[in-house]
Design a protein around this motif. Structure first.
Motif, short mmCIF file in Angstrom:
data_model
loop_
_atom_site.label_atom_id
_atom_site.label_comp_id
_atom_site.label_asym_id
_atom_site.label_seq_id
_atom_site.Cartn_x
_atom_site.Cartn_y
_atom_site.Cartn_z
N ASN A 167 -2.25 -58.22 -8.21
CA ASN A 167 -2.34 -59.09 -9.63
C ASN A 167 -1.64 -60.13 -9.82
O ASN A 167 -1.83 -60.69 -10.81
N VAL A 168 -0.32 -60.47 -9.08
CA VAL A 168 0.20 -61.38 -9.40
C VAL A 168 0.13 -62.58 -8.20
O VAL A 168 0.88 -63.17 -7.95
N ARG A 169 -1.08 -62.62 -7.80
CA ARG A 169 -1.57 -63.34 -6.69
C ARG A 169 -1.43 -64.88 -7.25
O ARG A 169 -1.78 -65.19 -8.18
N THR A 170 -0.62 -65.94 -6.19
CA THR A 170 -0.51 -67.31 -6.60
C THR A 170 -1.78 -67.89 -5.77
O THR A 170 -2.06 -67.34 -4.58
N ILE A 171 -2.43 -68.67 -6.45
CA ILE A 171 -3.61 -69.56 -5.78
C ILE A 171 -3.12 -70.93 -5.32
O ILE A 171 -2.54 -71.64 -6.10
N PRO A 172 -2.99 -70.99 -3.93
CA PRO A 172 -2.50 -72.31 -3.51
C PRO A 172 -3.44 -73.38 -3.91
O PRO A 172 -4.72 -73.20 -4.10
N GLU A 173 -2.88 -74.50 -3.69
CA GLU A 173 -3.72 -75.73 -3.82
C GLU A 173 -4.84 -75.96 -2.77
O GLU A 173 -5.96 -76.29 -2.95
N TYR A 174 -4.38 -75.61 -1.45
CA TYR A 174 -5.18 -75.67 -0.30
C TYR A 174 -4.64 -74.65 0.64
O TYR A 174 -3.40 -74.29 0.71
N THR A 175 -5.72 -74.09 1.51
CA THR A 175 -5.43 -73.06 2.30
C THR A 175 -5.87 -73.45 3.83
O THR A 175 -7.34 -73.90 3.79
N ASP A 176 -5.04 -73.55 4.97
CA ASP A 176 -5.75 -74.11 6.22
C ASP A 176 -5.86 -72.68 7.00
O ASP A 176 -4.44 -72.27 7.40
N VAL A 177 -6.79 -72.37 7.41
CA VAL A 177 -6.79 -71.24 8.53
C VAL A 177 -7.03 -71.56 9.85
O VAL A 177 -8.11 -72.34 10.09
N ARG A 178 -6.28 -71.17 10.71
CA ARG A 178 -6.57 -71.72 12.24
C ARG A 178 -6.54 -70.28 13.00
O ARG A 178 -6.44 -69.31 12.28
N ASP A 179 -6.99 -70.35 14.22
CA ASP A 179 -6.91 -69.25 14.91
C ASP A 179 -5.59 -68.56 15.15
O ASP A 179 -5.45 -67.26 15.33
N ASP A 180 -4.48 -69.45 15.23
CA ASP A 180 -3.08 -68.71 15.29
C ASP A 180 -2.06 -68.98 14.21
O ASP A 180 -0.97 -68.48 14.46
N ARG A 181 -2.57 -69.26 13.03
CA ARG A 181 -1.70 -69.50 11.89
C ARG A 181 -2.49 -69.47 10.62
O ARG A 181 -3.47 -69.93 10.56
N ILE A 182 -1.70 -69.49 9.28
CA ILE A 182 -2.46 -69.74 8.46
C ILE A 182 -1.60 -70.31 7.57
O ILE A 182 -0.15 -70.23 7.76
N SER A 183 -1.94 -71.53 6.82
CA SER A 183 -0.99 -72.59 5.99
C SER A 183 -1.45 -72.44 4.47
O SER A 183 -2.50 -72.78 4.22
N PHE A 184 -0.48 -72.33 3.52
CA PHE A 184 -0.66 -72.64 2.08
C PHE A 184 0.01 -73.79 1.67
O PHE A 184 1.09 -73.90 2.03
N PHE A 185 -0.70 -74.66 0.80
CA PHE A 185 -0.27 -76.05 0.48
C PHE A 185 -0.06 -75.67 -0.93
O PHE A 185 -1.09 -75.64 -1.72
N THR A 186 1.14 -75.67 -1.72
CA THR A 186 1.23 -75.44 -3.00
C THR A 186 2.77 -75.98 -3.56
O THR A 186 3.64 -76.19 -2.94
N PRO A 187 2.94 -76.33 -4.99
CA PRO A 187 4.20 -76.47 -5.46
C PRO A 187 4.76 -75.20 -5.53
O PRO A 187 4.29 -74.26 -5.80
N LEU A 188 6.28 -75.10 -5.49
CA LEU A 188 7.07 -73.99 -5.86
C LEU A 188 7.73 -74.27 -6.89
O LEU A 188 8.47 -75.43 -7.11
N THR A 189 8.20 -73.29 -7.85
CA THR A 189 9.02 -73.24 -9.15
C THR A 189 10.15 -72.14 -8.69
O THR A 189 10.19 -71.43 -7.79
N GLY A 190 10.85 -71.88 -9.86
CA GLY A 190 12.02 -71.14 -9.67
C GLY A 190 11.35 -69.62 -9.80
O GLY A 190 12.37 -68.52 -9.80
N LYS A 191 10.19 -69.49 -10.08
CA LYS A 191 9.58 -68.14 -10.28
C LYS A 191 8.74 -67.76 -8.84
O LYS A 191 8.27 -68.55 -8.28
N VAL A 192 8.89 -66.68 -8.64
CA VAL A 192 8.48 -66.17 -7.33
C VAL A 192 6.63 -66.40 -7.27
O VAL A 192 6.33 -65.71 -8.08
N SER A 193 6.28 -66.80 -5.97
CA SER A 193 5.12 -66.99 -5.85
C SER A 193 4.71 -65.96 -4.65
O SER A 193 5.29 -66.08 -3.84
N TYR A 194 3.39 -65.48 -4.97
CA TYR A 194 2.94 -64.42 -3.89
C TYR A 194 1.93 -64.95 -3.25
O TYR A 194 0.82 -65.28 -4.01
#
Length: 119
Positions: free
Chosen positions: A52-79
């Motif tokens: 229920n505390v999931r952070t929605i990234p601005e963009y997600t890149d899914v490849r065969d060998d990796r996943i990347s989340f592109f997002t701003p980060l603040t002093g609050k933990v993002s999950y």
């Protein structure tokens, strides 16, 4: 330790230094050969009550060998969450998750690593 065909939920937690906001952060998780990402564009994304505390990234890149989340980060933990299927038996090395501010080399982090054993 895992069994072949297990479904595993991966959680990544990230935050910026206290009192700061870091823009344009790329969080990348390189997967061992025993895992295959369940692509949420092809399979309905699984919702679990404890996410229920999931952070929605601005963009997600899914490849065969990796996943990347592109997002701003603040002093609050993002999950960030994603699911993988265990597909191969053996012993595999888990690499660290990286977080890099794409336009500010001052901010970077590499954390976590280990061994995955699939029976």
């Amino acid at each position: 330790n895992f069994s072949q065909n297990d479904l595993v939920v991966i959680e990544i937690a990230a935050e910026a230094p206290a009192g700061r906001t870091v823009e344009n952060v790329a969080i990348t998780d390189l997967l061992p050969a025993c895992f295959e990402i369940e692509n949420s564009r092809l399979v309905a994304e699984r919702e679990m009550s404890w996410m229920n505390v999931r952070t929605i990234p601005e963009y997600t890149d899914v490849r065969d060998d990796r996943i990347s989340f592109f997002t701003p980060l603040t002093g609050k933990v993002s999950y960030f969450y994603y699911t993988v299927r265990v597909v191969s038996r053996g012993t595999f090395t888990l690499g660290p998750v990286s977080a890099d501010a794409m336009y500010n080399g001052q901010y970077h982090s590499y954390s976590g690593s280990g061994i995955a054993i699939v029976k």
